[in-house]
Enzyme design. Structure first.
Site, PDB file in Angstrom:
ATOM      1  CG  MET A  23      56.136  43.988  -5.812  1.00 25.08           C
ATOM      2  SD  MET A  23      57.773  43.256  -5.653  1.00 25.08           S
ATOM      3  CE  MET A  23      58.320  44.025  -4.121  1.00 25.08           C
ATOM      4  CG  MET A  60      61.238  53.482  -4.000  1.00 19.97           C
ATOM      5  SD  MET A  60      60.473  52.463  -2.736  1.00 19.97           S
ATOM      6  CE  MET A  60      61.496  50.987  -2.744  1.00 19.97           C
ATOM      7  CG  ASP A  76      56.618  46.134  -0.234  1.00 18.27           C
ATOM      8  OD1 ASP A  76      56.637  47.331  -0.561  1.00 18.27           O
ATOM      9  OD2 ASP A  76      57.258  45.685   0.730  1.00 18.27           O
ATOM     10  CG  MET A 102      56.548  48.875  -6.057  1.00 17.34           C
ATOM     11  SD  MET A 102      57.577  47.825  -5.009  1.00 17.34           S
ATOM     12  CE  MET A 102      56.370  47.413  -3.754  1.00 17.34           C
ATOM     13  CG  HIS A 114      55.593  48.985   3.614  1.00  6.60           C
ATOM     14  ND1 HIS A 114      55.354  50.282   3.206  1.00  6.60           N
ATOM     15  CD2 HIS A 114      56.267  48.396   2.585  1.00  6.60           C
ATOM     16  CE1 HIS A 114      55.862  50.469   1.999  1.00  6.60           C
ATOM     17  NE2 HIS A 114      56.404  49.333   1.593  1.00  6.60           N
ATOM     18  CG  HIS A 173      55.404  50.575  -2.023  1.00  6.72           C
ATOM     19  ND1 HIS A 173      56.723  50.208  -1.790  1.00  6.72           N
ATOM     20  CD2 HIS A 173      55.417  51.292  -3.174  1.00  6.72           C
ATOM     21  CE1 HIS A 173      57.488  50.674  -2.765  1.00  6.72           C
ATOM     22  NE2 HIS A 173      56.720  51.323  -3.621  1.00  6.72           N
ATOM     23  CB  SER A 186      58.487  45.647   4.163  1.00  9.67           C
ATOM     24  OG  SER A 186      58.279  44.758   3.080  1.00  9.67           O
ATOM     25  CG  ASP A 216      60.144  50.709   1.009  1.00  3.76           C
ATOM     26  OD1 ASP A 216      60.795  49.803   1.552  1.00  3.76           O
ATOM     27  OD2 ASP A 216      59.128  50.509   0.306  1.00  3.76           O
TER      28      ASP A 216
HETATM   29  C1  DX5 Z   1      61.097  46.902  -2.191  1.00  4.04           C
HETATM   30  C2  DX5 Z   1      59.974  47.089  -1.195  1.00  4.04           C
HETATM   31  C3  DX5 Z   1      60.422  47.292   0.201  1.00  4.04           C
HETATM   32  C4  DX5 Z   1      61.289  46.182   0.732  1.00  4.04           C
HETATM   33  C5  DX5 Z   1      61.831  46.520   2.079  1.00  4.04           C
HETATM   34  O1  DX5 Z   1      60.574  46.832  -3.468  1.00  4.04           O
HETATM   35  O2  DX5 Z   1      59.195  48.215  -1.555  1.00  4.04           O
HETATM   36  O3  DX5 Z   1      59.323  47.548   1.053  1.00  4.04           O
HETATM   37  O4  DX5 Z   1      60.648  44.963   0.754  1.00  4.04           O
HETATM   38  O5  DX5 Z   1      62.633  45.450   2.488  1.00  4.04           O
HETATM   39  P1  DX5 Z   1      64.098  45.664   3.040  1.00  4.04           P
HETATM   40  O6  DX5 Z   1      63.968  46.450   4.302  1.00  4.04           O
HETATM   41  O7  DX5 Z   1      64.581  44.274   3.265  1.00  4.04           O
HETATM   42  O8  DX5 Z   1      64.882  46.406   1.992  1.00  4.04           O
HETATM   43 ZN    ZN Z   2      57.694  49.015  -0.086  1.00  4.72          ZN
END
Ligand code: DX5
Ligand code: ZN
Length: 212
Positions: free
Chosen positions: A35, A135, A33, A66, A31, A64, A6, A173
């Site tokens: 948000m 998750m 993220d 969110m 990956h 991903h 990530s 994740d």
């Molecule tokens: C959390 C994200 C993850 C996260 C993973 O909201 O979806 O992808 O960043 O990071 P670590 O491995 O540090 O938990």
């Molecule tokens: Zn993620």
């Protein structure tokens, strides 16, 4: 075990070289993220930055989402041709329609379960998706602690997948590291996302192979 770093924990001032390094270090996916400050209390990156990541990455992207109003974000990121696009089950009233929409772009659709969401909610969608993202932290931030006890949920999910859609993958994740990886392998996880574990390690290749 396939490994998807990530980039949330990458050095954003040197994002290009970070992406090159994890690809050279042998990761399987990158990956991303996304948000929106509404579905989760944090904001990350949008399509302008992810486009640059896609250009430099030699590995497929795993996006991903969110976000609220996921259809809008699907349109923004689909032109970047990610391998997977994951949407949260908690946010969607018309999940089946959204899954078909993602597939219409030639992208493999995936559904995400927050820690409190039951695998049973997937019963009528499992045959239509390519991956379930489980998750193991509450989404929103990197570097959180892995929530213990998730293995029961994953085992139940694996049973459902074997029965209804054996080619569907399981991805986990949040808080993944070299301590909990064995358990994840035993219960049938195919792909792990790891942010802080990989990016705080001086040797990315070593960190990735320790998970593999
Ligand atoms: C959390 C994200 C993850 C996260 C993973 O909201 O979806 O992808 O960043 O990071 P670590 O491995 O540090 O938990
Ligand atoms: Zn993620």
């Amino acid at each position: 075990m396939l490994v998807a770093p990530s980039i949330l924990s990458a050095d954003f001032l040197n994002l290009g070289s970070e992406i090159k390094s994890i690809c050279q270090a042998g990761c399987d996916y990158v990956h991303i993220d996304v948000m929106d400050g509404h579905f989760v209390p944090n904001l990350t990156i949008g399509p302008l930055v992810v486009k640059k990541v896609a250009e430099i990455s030699s590995k497929p992207l795993d996006i991903h989402l969110m976000v609220r109003n996921a259809g809008f974000f699907v349109d923004l990121f689909a032109p970047l041709k990610p391998e997977f696009m994951s949407v949260h089950i908690e946010e969607e009233k018309h999940l089946h329609r959204l899954i078909q929409y993602i597939r219409s772009y030639g992208i493999r659709p995936s559904v995400v379960l927050n820690p409190h969401s039951s695998e049973e909610t997937l019963k009528y969608i499992i045959k239509d998706i390519e991956m379930v993202l489980v998750m193991s932290v509450n989404p929103g931030f990197g570097g959180q602690k892995f929530i213990d006890g998730i293995e029961k949920k994953i085992s139940n999910l694996k049973e459902m997948i074997d029965k209804y859609n054996p080619s569907c993958l399981i991805e986990v994740d949040g808080g993944v590291n070299n301590k909990n990886i064995d358990l994840l392998k035993i219960v049938g996880v195919d792909i792990v996302v790891a942010g802080s574990y990989i990016f705080t390690n001086n040797d990315y290749a070593k960190a990735i192979s320790s998970l593999r």
